[in-house]
Each structure stands twice: as structure tokens, then as C-alpha cells.
Write a protein that holds these residues in place. Structure first.
Motif, PDB file in Angstrom:
ATOM      1  N   SER A  58       0.941  -1.639   0.055  1.00 26.68           N
ATOM      2  CA  SER A  58      -0.114  -0.190   0.267  1.00 26.68           C
ATOM      3  C   SER A  58       1.042   1.247  -0.018  1.00 26.68           C
ATOM      4  O   SER A  58       0.384   2.440  -0.399  1.00 26.68           O
ATOM      5  N   LEU A  59       2.283   1.006   0.235  1.00 26.93           N
ATOM      6  CA  LEU A  59       2.724   2.192   0.011  1.00 26.93           C
ATOM      7  C   LEU A  59       3.737   2.406  -1.510  1.00 26.93           C
ATOM      8  O   LEU A  59       4.483   3.398  -1.334  1.00 26.93           O
ATOM      9  N   CYS A  60       3.595   1.508  -2.284  1.00 28.75           N
ATOM     10  CA  CYS A  60       4.389   1.915  -3.307  1.00 28.75           C
ATOM     11  C   CYS A  60       2.932   2.820  -3.919  1.00 28.75           C
ATOM     12  O   CYS A  60       1.983   3.052  -4.329  1.00 28.75           O
ATOM     13  N   ILE A  61       4.234   4.421  -4.897  1.00 26.22           N
ATOM     14  CA  ILE A  61       2.522   4.199  -5.154  1.00 26.22           C
ATOM     15  C   ILE A  61       3.151   4.555  -7.392  1.00 26.22           C
ATOM     16  O   ILE A  61       2.349   4.257  -7.502  1.00 26.22           O
ATOM     17  N   VAL A  62       4.258   4.003  -7.245  1.00 22.60           N
ATOM     18  CA  VAL A  62       4.429   3.302  -9.154  1.00 22.60           C
ATOM     19  C   VAL A  62       5.456   2.420  -9.080  1.00 22.60           C
ATOM     20  O   VAL A  62       6.625   3.082  -8.336  1.00 22.60           O
ATOM     21  N   ARG A  63       5.570   1.516  -9.610  1.00 19.61           N
ATOM     22  CA  ARG A  63       6.364   0.421  -9.090  1.00 19.61           C
ATOM     23  C   ARG A  63       7.757   1.058  -9.224  1.00 19.61           C
ATOM     24  O   ARG A  63       8.259   0.642 -10.726  1.00 19.61           O
ATOM     25  N   GLY A  64       8.379   0.259  -8.895  1.00 22.12           N
ATOM     26  CA  GLY A  64       9.868  -0.024  -9.341  1.00 22.12           C
ATOM     27  C   GLY A  64      10.528   1.487  -9.494  1.00 22.12           C
ATOM     28  O   GLY A  64      11.673   1.813  -9.050  1.00 22.12           O
ATOM     29  N   LYS A  65       9.510   2.718  -8.886  1.00 25.37           N
ATOM     30  CA  LYS A  65       9.644   4.073  -9.201  1.00 25.37           C
ATOM     31  C   LYS A  65       9.951   4.813  -8.008  1.00 25.37           C
ATOM     32  O   LYS A  65      10.638   5.603  -6.734  1.00 25.37           O
ATOM     33  N   VAL A  66       8.608   5.125  -7.646  1.00 26.61           N
ATOM     34  CA  VAL A  66       8.670   6.324  -6.055  1.00 26.61           C
ATOM     35  C   VAL A  66       7.880   5.347  -5.223  1.00 26.61           C
ATOM     36  O   VAL A  66       6.358   4.701  -5.702  1.00 26.61           O
ATOM     37  N   CYS A  67       7.998   4.977  -3.980  1.00 23.67           N
ATOM     38  CA  CYS A  67       7.404   4.734  -3.028  1.00 23.67           C
ATOM     39  C   CYS A  67       7.528   5.466  -1.696  1.00 23.67           C
ATOM     40  O   CYS A  67       8.464   6.595  -1.857  1.00 23.67           O
ATOM     41  N   TRP A  68       6.143   4.887  -0.572  1.00 24.10           N
ATOM     42  CA  TRP A  68       6.543   5.886   0.656  1.00 24.10           C
ATOM     43  C   TRP A  68       7.529   5.337   1.619  1.00 24.10           C
ATOM     44  O   TRP A  68       7.908   3.815   1.142  1.00 24.10           O
ATOM     45  N   ASP A  69       8.635   5.631   1.551  1.00 27.45           N
ATOM     46  CA  ASP A  69       9.752   5.670   2.941  1.00 27.45           C
ATOM     47  C   ASP A  69       8.794   5.833   4.659  1.00 27.45           C
ATOM     48  O   ASP A  69       8.679   6.807   4.819  1.00 27.45           O
ATOM     49  N   LEU A  70       8.480   4.935   4.927  1.00 26.17           N
ATOM     50  CA  LEU A  70       8.098   5.207   6.965  1.00 26.17           C
ATOM     51  C   LEU A  70       9.358   4.960   7.940  1.00 26.17           C
ATOM     52  O   LEU A  70      10.118   4.320   8.300  1.00 26.17           O
ATOM     53  N   TYR A  71       9.182   5.788   7.970  1.00 33.56           N
ATOM     54  CA  TYR A  71      10.676   6.035   9.085  1.00 33.56           C
ATOM     55  C   TYR A  71       9.883   6.356  10.764  1.00 33.56           C
ATOM     56  O   TYR A  71       8.870   7.253  11.248  1.00 33.56           O
ATOM     57  N   ILE A  72       9.735   4.753  11.446  1.00 33.02           N
ATOM     58  CA  ILE A  72       9.027   4.577  12.555  1.00 33.02           C
ATOM     59  C   ILE A  72      10.180   5.125  13.705  1.00 33.02           C
ATOM     60  O   ILE A  72      11.220   4.540  13.902  1.00 33.02           O
ATOM     61  N   ASP A  73      10.010   5.972  14.910  1.00 26.81           N
ATOM     62  CA  ASP A  73      11.254   6.023  15.723  1.00 26.81           C
ATOM     63  C   ASP A  73      10.561   5.797  16.961  1.00 26.81           C
ATOM     64  O   ASP A  73       9.500   6.680  17.449  1.00 26.81           O
TER      65      ASP A  73
END
Lengths: 288, 255
Positions: A126-141
Motif C-alpha cells: 500500500s506504500l507503493c506509488i509507482v512500481r519500481g520508481k516511487v514509494c513511501w518510506d516510513l520512518y518509525i522512531d
């Protein structure tokens, strides 16, 4: 480290044997849990969880990134825990580092599931925006503000609360970009998507003291433990991760026993946590 | 050493010189393993103690393509900065060679392998037997071919025994991968990439005690039960092989 006299040690152990702990709890009872969400405005989502004197903060930040070439249709999540010396003087300098890496890897194991993404509390696709190109990186601290035992469970609860508070901006991808170039994305600052956290498990740590095991141990009780097993369990009652701490060995049947006890406790904890998160979110909305 | 290698040919046969293609893996209901093993069949193990001369104790382990060397130094005096302690200290370090993985220098998440090894071993060592001192365990993965940590752990316990460090029992470790509905014991790298979940058990076979256990991925209780039993059985078998390796080394004439 806590220095306990022989008398105090016997008192703690004796109490656990008789199912009456020093603070009046039973063996499988949690301390009252207190949740606050949306405490860090700069983050995409945040929460603070208090479990007795244990106090932790979790923040989730979403950034645009590139997916890992081996998993082109998945976003990335990384968990990092910081043990602040404000919690305990022994965390100063490199002292907290060992605990930090132990907690972060335990949380990753408990929340992120297997390599193929099965059993993950967070749906990486669900975090992928464009396959292989853009996605969300979630940083959990995670930040340990004050520590009175059972930090892992508190961090797990805080991350669950922070994720349910997380709003990820809606993204528009310009359709006419050539397929071999990095597509242009337009991040909306008005529309947000809520994160589905129904699959995020809770972590229950069972600490073995003497012949019995207890949940939600305080620092004093933890100092008397022989070993501890942390189990993460989702709403369906399935086990999503397990780690063992402490040097002493455990008999396999005891581990299975602990898993079933953890399953039982997790149901109550999950319900309690969900209602606390809902209350905290309602409170948060009233303020804003 | 050549004579020893020949003697162990029953459990281990070196692969032929030709370069094999990296096998692909299908994830259907009928699962064929890349190396042609049965689902519940472990890779052939080759174990040998005394791989490093300068160390107090050392061991070399080869499980299929996973090749590990572990040396144990000490007990030596703890660093001055460390506080007095009644029990000895254990210091573990795991490292990979740069050529261990298919892509040079790309080592799989090594950050917590050292602490995982420490946790797996500390329960088995009688730390009280060497107060004020430290034992160093250095593991080097020569080739990473899957199930690295279990191999490192088993090899390290063999090295500790070779060094004469007092142990409650030998430590054997085995992992199981879950792919779809199938449980695969002792997975190779290709299988680990596709796995839905993994379970690793480190245990002391003759005491029937689990010193370390990790689970990732989604599991039902019955599945965990099944996987644990599978691991424990494999651990006791591996324990026997390790024991016979130690006996062999002890009975061999010193040269």
C-alpha cells in the motif's frame, strides 16, 4: 541496574508465586495504559504511551523514496529506537546502544513480518506509488523517555497508536511522463489518506521469574527474571513474531504454554488499546 | 587434514568442479527444493574442530554452501574499564567476508547477528567458571548460503567445546522456513528470499532446553508447534553429529 536486597528479592519472587505482585497486580494483569496521539505536529503520526512509570514516544514520518530493486512493488519501513539518558543514566553515550538495537530488531521482527511480506502488520504494497520508481518510506522512531520495565510492549503499543494517527498525503502522478524516467509526483497538502492499522499486532512480553511467568514486568521484577519471551499477536490470534531474551534456557512445552497465555492476554490488551487509541483520537480532534 | 576429510566422506561429498546455475524456485503447492532435498531433510553437514592453530579453540562448519569458521580466544583478563564481575563475560562478533554473498560486500543484515549469537550461547556457558575474565568468540562467514545464523551458532558451540570452555551442553541450532503451506527445514538463500515466515530454534539437545528462539511472519499455533518439533528433532540429530565430531577429534592421535 537496580540493586535489591535479598529480602526485597524474596518478597518479589514470593509475591509472584502467590499471584499477588508488589503493586497488587495479578501475574497476567497489565498496568493501566495511557495513550495520547498527535503529540508531534511535524510528524505524519505520533503517539505517547504510558504504562505505569514507563513512558515512550513513537513518531512516524513518511518520505518519498525509491523502492528496493528486489521488491519493486513494496514501500519501505524502518524502525529505530532511541534510549535517551533521561530515562536512565546507564543509557548515556554508548550505554543505550545495545538496548536500542535489541529493541529495534525485536520490533522489526514483530511488526514487519517475513521477507515476502506475509504476516506483516503494515501492508508494504500500500506504500507503493509507482512500481519500481516511487514509494513511501516510513520512518518509525521510538523514544524511551522513562523506563520502568516492559519497554518493548510499550513501544509496540505506541507504534500501533502512532500508525493509526498517521495521515499520508495523497499523491498525484503525472500520467504523461516517459516510462523510463523518474515520474513527477504531486504531493497534496490538503488530502490525506488514513493508514489501515487493523492488522498491526500487539506485543506481549512474558517474563519468567522463578517457576511462573508474568506480563508487564517492572524494572525490579525484570531484574529477577531468568528469561523472557516476547510474542506479537494480531487481531486474528495469529503469531506474527517472537523473540526470546535472557540467558536461561526454556523447556519447549513452557514456550508453547507461554505462547497460549500471551494469546489470551493479547485479546484484552488489543481491546483496551483500541479503545484508548479511539479515545485519544477523539480528544485530539476536539482540541484541533 | 587430508586424511580427516577422507574419513568424513560419509556425511559430506564435495561438489563437482563445474559451475552450477543458480537454481530458481517455484512457489507452488508442490514445492521442489533447489538442491533436490526433501522438505524435512537437512543439508549434509561437515564439521571439524581445530581449524585455527593460534586460537584456544576453533571449528569449521560447512552446511551445503554455507561455510563458517569460528575461533574462540581466552579466557583472557577483562578490560580494565570493566567492573569486577563474579561471572565471566562473553564477547561475540560475527562478520562476513566481502565475497560471502553473490553481490560483493552486500552482506545480509549483520547488525544484530552478533547479539543474536551472544544470546544463543550465553545460556549454555557456565560463566561462573571463569570469573573476571572474558571469552571472545569470533565468527567469520566465508560463504553465505542460507541459514547462516544457525550454522554460526552450532559452529561456535563446537569451537567453545574445543577451547575447553565449560558448557552445560552443546548448542545446536536449526531454522525452518515457511513458504505457502510448506515447512522447509534448513533453507538455502534462494528459499530464504521467498519465505513467508521463518522460525529459528537454538537448543541444548540433551537438556531439552531452548536457549534462543525467533519467529518472523504470520504463524498459527499449530504451525508453530509443528515447526518447533521439526527443529527440535533436527537439533538433536545435529547434536549427535557435533558430539561425534568432538569425540573424533579427541581420540585422534596428536601430530
Amino acid at each position: 541496574m537496580v540493586g535489591l536486597s535479598l529480602g526485597e528479592q524474596t518478597f518479589i519472587k514470593g509475591g509472584i508465586d502467590q499471584d499477588l505482585r508488589t503493586d497488587g497486580r495479578k501475574r497476567l494483569t497489565y498496568r493501566p495504559i495511557f495513550v495520547e496521539t498527535g503529540i508531534i505536529p511535524q510528524a505524519s503520526g505520533s503517539a505517547r504511551v504510558k504504562l505505569g512509570a514507563t513512558d515512550v514516544i513513537a513518531s512516524v514520518k513518511a518520505e518519498l523514496g525509491k523502492p528496493n530493486p528486489s521488491y519493486p512493488d513494496k514501500g519501505k519501513v524502518s524502525i529505530y529506537v532511541d534510549c535517551s539518558p533521561t530515562a536512565e543514566p546507564s543509557f548515556e553515550g554508548r550505554g543505550g546502544e545495545e538496548l536500542s538495537t535489541e529493541l529495534s530488531s525485536a520490533l522489526e521482527r514483530c511488526l514487519l513480518g517475513g521477507k515476502s511480506g506475509a504476516g506483516a502488520g503494515i501492508d508494504l504494497s500500500s506504500l507503493c506509488i509507482v512500481r519500481g520508481k516511487v514509494c513511501w518510506d516510513l520512518y518509525i522512531d521510538g523514544l524511551v523517555v522513562s523506563s520502568d520495565g516492559n519497554v518493548l510492549d510499550a513501544l509496540g503499543a505506541a507504534i500501533k497508536a502512532a500508525l493509526s494517527d498517521t495521515a499520508i498525503p495523497k499523491v498525484q502522478v503525472s500520467a504523461n511522463a516517459p516510462s523510463d524516467e523518474q515520474p513527477e509526483v504531486d504531493v497534496s497538502d490538503e488530502e490525506f489518506l488514513q493508514f489501515d492499522t487493523s492488522g498491526v499486532p500487539v506485543i506481549v512480553t512474558l517474563t519468567k521469574v522463578g517457576g511462573h511467568y508474568i506480563v508487564d514486568a517492572t524494572t525490579e521484577e525484570e531484574s529477577q527474571m531468568s528469561s523472557a519471551v516476547s510474542v506479537s499477536i494480531n487481531r486474528l490470534g495469529r503469531i506474527c513474531g517472537l523473540t526470546k531474551r535472557g540467558g536461561a534456557g526454556l523447556h519447549p512445552t513452557v514456550i508453547l504454554d507461554m505462547i497460549s497465555a500471551a494469546k489470551h492476554v493479547s485479546e484484552q490488551l488489543m481491546n483496551k488499546l483500541d479503545s484508548e487509541i479511539a479515545a485519544a483520537e477523539a480528544c485530539d480532534e476536539m482540541e484541533s | 587434514m587430508a586424511g580427516k576429510l577422507g574419513a568424513a566422506a560419509a556425511t559430506y561429498s564435495p561438489s563437482t568442479g563445474q559451475r552450477r546455475k543458480r537454481p530458481t524456485i517455484q512457489t507452488g503447492s508442490e514445492l521442489a527444493r533447489p538442491d533436490g532435498r526433501g522438505l524435512h531433510q537437512c543439508r549434509p553437514a561437515f564439521l571439524k574442530t581445530g581449524a585455527v592453530n593460534s586460537a584456544s579453540g576453533s571449528a569449521y562448519a560447512e552446511f551445503g554452501n554455507t561455510k563458517v569458521i569460528v575461533s574462540v580466544f581466552g579466557p583472557r583478563e577483562s578490560k580494565k574499564a570493566m567492573m569486577y564481575s563474579n561471572a565471566g563475560r562473553l564477547n561475540c562478533n560475527v562478520s562476513y567476508t566481502t565475497f560471502a554473498s553473490p553481490v560483493r560486500g552486500q552482506t545480509p543484515e549483520t547488525k544484530d547477528l552478533s547479539s543474536m549469537l551472544h544470546k544463543a550461547l550465553e545460556g549454555a556457558i557456565i560463566l561462573k567458571s571463569f570469573p573476571k575474565t572474558t571469552v571472545d568468540v569470533f565468527a567469520l562467514v566465508l560463504e553465505s548460503g542460507g541459514s547462516d545464523l544457525p550454522v554460526i551458532t552450532s559452529c561456535a558451540s563446537l569451537a567453545l567445546a574445543d577451547a575447553g570452555i565449560m558448557l552445560y551442553d552443546i548448542v545446536a541450532s536449526v531454522s525452518v522456513s515457511c513458504i505457502g503451506k510448506n515447512l522447509l527445514i534448513d533453507p538455502v538463500s534462494e528459499e530464504e528470499v521467498h519465505q513467508d515466515g521463518a522460525l529459528m530454534i537454538t537448543c541444548m539437545p540433551s537438556r531439552n532446553e531452548v536457549t534462543q528462539m525467533t519467529v518472523t511472519g504470520e504463524w498459527s499455533t499449530t504451525k508453530i508447534n509443528e515447526a518447533m518439533q521439526l527443529c527440535l528433532d533436527a537439533c538433536s540429530k545435529l547434536g549427535k553429529i557435533m558430539r561425534s565430531c568432538l569425540k573424533e577429534a579427541a581420540s585422534a592421535p596428536q601430530d
